[in-house]
Design an enzyme around this catalytic site. Sequence first.
Site, PDB file in Angstrom:
ATOM      1  N   ASN A   1      11.590  11.125  87.839  1.00  0.00           N
ATOM      2  CA  ASN A   1      11.368  11.372  89.266  1.00  0.00           C
ATOM      3  C   ASN A   1      10.313  11.269  90.193  1.00  0.00           C
ATOM      4  O   ASN A   1       9.092  11.470  89.321  1.00  0.00           O
ATOM      5  CB  ASN A   1      11.967  12.776  89.442  1.00  0.00           C
ATOM      6  CG  ASN A   1      13.529  13.039  89.755  1.00  0.00           C
ATOM      7  OD1 ASN A   1      14.158  12.130  89.763  1.00  0.00           O
ATOM      8  ND2 ASN A   1      13.917  14.241  89.473  1.00  0.00           N
ATOM      9  N   HIS A   2      10.304  11.060  91.225  1.00  0.00           N
ATOM     10  CA  HIS A   2       9.017  10.793  92.144  1.00  0.00           C
ATOM     11  C   HIS A   2       9.074  11.928  93.066  1.00  0.00           C
ATOM     12  O   HIS A   2      10.153  12.350  93.545  1.00  0.00           O
ATOM     13  CB  HIS A   2       9.180   9.432  92.812  1.00  0.00           C
ATOM     14  CG  HIS A   2       9.117   8.230  92.069  1.00  0.00           C
ATOM     15  ND1 HIS A   2       8.875   6.943  92.712  1.00  0.00           N
ATOM     16  CD2 HIS A   2       9.356   8.019  90.774  1.00  0.00           C
ATOM     17  CE1 HIS A   2       8.823   6.072  91.645  1.00  0.00           C
ATOM     18  NE2 HIS A   2       9.265   6.692  90.703  1.00  0.00           N
ATOM     19  N   ALA A   3       7.900  12.052  93.610  1.00  0.00           N
ATOM     20  CA  ALA A   3       7.743  13.121  94.480  1.00  0.00           C
ATOM     21  C   ALA A   3       8.258  12.528  96.106  1.00  0.00           C
ATOM     22  O   ALA A   3       8.024  11.563  96.261  1.00  0.00           O
ATOM     23  CB  ALA A   3       6.161  13.605  94.939  1.00  0.00           C
TER      24      ALA A   3
ATOM     25  N   SER B   1       7.333   7.737  98.787  1.00  0.00           N
ATOM     26  CA  SER B   1       7.689   8.168  97.470  1.00  0.00           C
ATOM     27  C   SER B   1       6.985   7.334  96.510  1.00  0.00           C
ATOM     28  O   SER B   1       7.411   7.476  95.265  1.00  0.00           O
ATOM     29  CB  SER B   1       9.218   7.878  97.411  1.00  0.00           C
ATOM     30  OG  SER B   1       9.595   6.658  97.467  1.00  0.00           O
TER      31      SER B   1
END
Length: 220
Positions: A96-98, A104
Site C-alpha cells: 500500500n501507498h500513502a 500517492s
Amino acid sequence: MPFSRPFALPDPASIHPITLPDGTPHTGTVHLASVLDHPCIEAGAWSYASDFDPPPPDGWTARLAPYLFPFSQEGLRIGRFCQIAHGVRFITASANHATAGISSFPFMVHDPATMTDAQPDRRDTVIGHDVWLGYGALVLPGARIGNGAIIGAGAVVRGTVPDYAVVTGNPATVVRMRFDAAQVARLNALAWWDWPADLIARARPALEADDLDALAALAP
C-alpha cells in the site's frame, strides 16, 4: 466407513506432502511451513500450496506474497490444514501507498534513508485453520479469513470472512454458510486441527463424512 488400510498424515516437516501412485512426490505441491522461510510469515502444520509452474523451494515466499519483505512491518499468518490453489496471491500491507497527501507516489521508498519508514499500512493478514483458497484468489492487506472458510476461484478478499463461510466474487461476498451458528461454535470448540496427528488420522472418516457427533466422540 472404516478404511481397509491404516492411514497416517504426511510428515509435516516434509516439503512435498503428496505422493503419487507410482511412489514419486508431487513436486507441484509443498508444505508451506517447510518452504516459507521468512521473518514475517507463520504457517501452520499441514497447510500446503500447489502451483502448475512451481518455483524452487526458496521461491515460494515471493510467489505467494510478493510484497512481503524481511523488513516489512506487517505479518502473514496462516493456520493449520489450509489449502492454497494455483495463482493465489497475498497482497500484504507493504504494497500500500500513502494517500493522505497530494500524490500517492512513494517518495520515501526511493530514499534509502527512509525506506523502512515508508509503510503507511501495517495490518497483518490472518488466515484461519482449514481454509481453502481457490484458483487465483487475491487476498488484500489486512484481510482476516475465519476457520473453515472457502474462498472461491478468482475472489478478491478484503475485510473479515466469517468462520465457515463460502465467499466468491470481487469484492468477495458471503454466498452461504457451510454450517449453522451452533455447529460453527461447536467446530471451533473442538478445534480438531490442534489434535495429535494420530487422532486426526483416526478422525478422517468423521471429517470426510460431515459427522460432527462422530468427530466430537473422538475429541481428546
